[in-house]
Scaffold this active site. Structure first.
Site, PDB file in Angstrom:
ATOM      1  N   ARG A  74      22.476  11.286  39.983  1.00 43.53           N
ATOM      2  CA  ARG A  74      23.890  10.871  39.898  1.00 43.53           C
ATOM      3  C   ARG A  74      24.681  11.330  41.113  1.00 43.53           C
ATOM      4  NH1 ARG A  74      26.862  14.494  35.199  1.00 43.53           N
ATOM      5  NH2 ARG A  74      25.772  16.460  35.544  1.00 43.53           N
ATOM      6  N   ASP A  86      14.978  22.240  42.332  1.00 42.25           N
ATOM      7  CA  ASP A  86      15.749  21.118  42.870  1.00 42.25           C
ATOM      8  C   ASP A  86      17.227  21.452  42.975  1.00 42.25           C
ATOM      9  OD1 ASP A  86      15.277  20.912  39.907  1.00 42.25           O
ATOM     10  OD2 ASP A  86      16.856  19.406  40.071  1.00 42.25           O
TER      11      ASP A  86
END
Length: 524
Positions: free
Chosen positions: A106, A272
């Site tokens: 996103r 991440d």
């Protein structure tokens, strides 16, 4: 003609391989650092807040920030001339497990700007789906966007290495979210944050190429990051990548020590979410320690195992660096030098933590015996709920001549359950205080000098979860005044700011178990 002008220099796109597929479909992407993607059109965008300071970093004026052109650009409705937005491809370990390909689910990167000889990557969070969105919609809601916008800038003002936030914009669309993952989704206001950082490259960007055994592109990515963001590295061959890893370990350690200093808990330290520049990145279910509790995590997903709790952040950073080392082994070819660098981090962490804790106590000439004072204060702080921020801020009023009775008066505002401070708990506090007061006799700074130094280390104001929730609740009713007030307050977290004294207070009892004020989910 455009009034909003940028000096564009898109090195990431130019120097690294792109995904040849242009269709915005969920897929596994091979041998590519990014995929091109267009932001979703927002129906009725409304600017809530823009940072003049971050705007200046990009070369924007105050007038630019409030222009229609700015609004349309940073909500994703228009694309800046000559640019091509994209989502990064990366992998990661999530909660200790290999998750494979993840990527910007996103986040959409708009472009890179060079201004005043500094490089800034500009990224929208919540602007729509990408090939990496998996089963999600790529959108963000108002509550998470308020939290990210305020926290990014609050952390910068605290002196913590961090990404920045340029703007907070309502999309005018409603987004469906199951906030607590309990099967009760609801429509919420959509919003978009514009994030700004020298780079958004993460540990996972290296991990994906290593997992694909794509040594060629792993080297390209390493060379890109070193060339632009580790300019002092002049070595060649494997040594260049070892020097990079060593410096990144140091930057990561420094970042986590800053987190510990201000009581910040990231909440989701997956690989991440670890920056290749040692910056705080991805403000999801974060929180500040209110009662000092080393086992506390703000993340509901982490409730059972508390992997990412406050007291373990240093070890988790090391675990993540081990995963990065495994990826770099693909290029370096031998493990021993990588192991030495990791052991160096391990050797440095505890002394750095103890030095930081002693500085919070106003002890600036550390010796070996002082470690016990750190261990003991960590113990007594957890005997009963004691507010970390208030305790350390008020501790600057204590000196070697302070009586125990006066000490109690000074720190009393930090106790959540004053009735518990008696008996054995009170005795342990007294024993710690006596050791502390005796140790202060050896400090050479004057009382005023020591207080000033402590007050530059121990913030008076942090973005407590209940404060953010008050801003969110008001914003949900189209009242943005608390966002503005907190934004200005948190720009000067070490200043007294007597007009804002109401924010120097323990978490209210109503917020103890309120959603958004204690623990948060990854959708927060």
């Amino acid at each position: 003609m455009s009034s909003v002008k940028f000096n564009i220099d898109n090195t990431f796109q130019v120097e690294l391989p792109s995904d040849p597929e242009r269709q915005n479909s969920r897929r596994q992407v091979k041998n590519a650092a990014f995929s091109y993607v267009k932001p979703k059109k927002a129906t009725a965008p409304l600017l809530i807040h823009a940072s003049e300071e971050v705007g200046q970093l990009l070369g924007l004026s105050k007038e630019d920030l409030h222009s229609e052109e700015f609004l349309q650009l940073f909500v994703g409705n228009s694309i800046y001339e000559g640019t091509d937005p994209y989502a990064m491809c990366y992998a990661g370990h999530q909660f200790g497990n290999w998750a494979g390909q993840l990527g910007d689910g996103r986040a959409i990167n708009l472009f890179e700007v060079v201004n005043d000889q500094k490089r800034w990557a500009v990224q929208l969070k919540g602007a729509g789906e990408t090939p990496y969105s998996r089963n999600a919609d790529g959108l963000a809601v108002l509550r998470s966007s308020v939290r990210e916008h305020l926290c990014s800038e609050a952390m910068h003002a605290l002196g913590v290495p961090t990404t920045r936030s340029l703007s907070l914009i309502l999309s005018g669309d409603m987004v469906n979210r199951d906030m607590l993952y309990d099967g009760h989704p609801a429509l919420e206001k959509g919003a978009i944050v514009c994030r700004v950082s020298p780079s958004f490259v993460r540990f996972g960007n290296f991990e994906i190429f290593a997992a694909q055994q794509d040594k060629e592109n792993l080297v390209k990515l390493l060379d890109h990051v070193i060339h632009h963001f580790y300019k002092d590295i002049t070595s060649e061959g494997a040594q260049k990548y070892l020097d990079f890893f060593s410096q990144l370990c140091d930057r990561t350690l420094d970042m986590v020590i800053h987190w510990q200093r201000v009581g910040f808990v990231h909440g989701v330290m997956n690989t991440d979410n670890m920056s290749a520049l040692g910056l705080t990145i991805d403000y999801g279910p974060y929180g500040w320690l209110e009662p000092y509790d080393e086992d506390w995590t703000p993340n509901t997903t982490d409730r059972q195992h508390r992997r990412y709790r406050y007291g373990q952040q240093g070890k988790i950073a090391l675990w993540n660096l081990y995963q990065l080392a495994n990826a770099l082994f693909t290029v370096i070819g031998e493990g021993e030098p990588l192991q030495e660098i990791l052991e160096n981090y391990e050797d440095k962490y505890e002394p750095a933590f103890n030095k930081m804790m002693l500085s919070k106590m106003g002890i600036f000439s550390m010796n070996e015996e002082d470690v016990k004072l750190v261990d003991d204060v960590r113990e007594v702080l957890q005997l009963s709920e004691t507010d970390m921020t208030i305790f350390f801020r008020n501790l600057s009023f204590v000196n070697s001549k302070t009586t125990f009775g006066k000490f109690n008066e000074i720190i009393e505002p930090a106790f959540y359950k004053l009735e518990e401070i008696k008996g054995e708990i009170l005795i342990k506090w007294q024993l710690w205080f006596e050791s502390y007061a005796f140790r202060l006799q050896k400090e050479t700074l004057s009382y005023v000098e020591r207080m000033e130094k402590m007050n530059s280390i121990n913030p008076k104001y942090v973005l407590r979860n209940y404060m953010a929730q008050l801003a969110i609740d008001a914003a949900d009713q189209a009242d943005y005044s608390i966002i503005f007030e907190l934004y200005e307050l948190l720009k000067k977290p070490y200043a007294e700011q007597p007009d804002h004294q109401k924010w120097f207070a323990k978490r209210p009892e109503w917020a103890r178990h309120k959603v958004g004020c204690s623990m948060l989910s990854c959708s927060s």
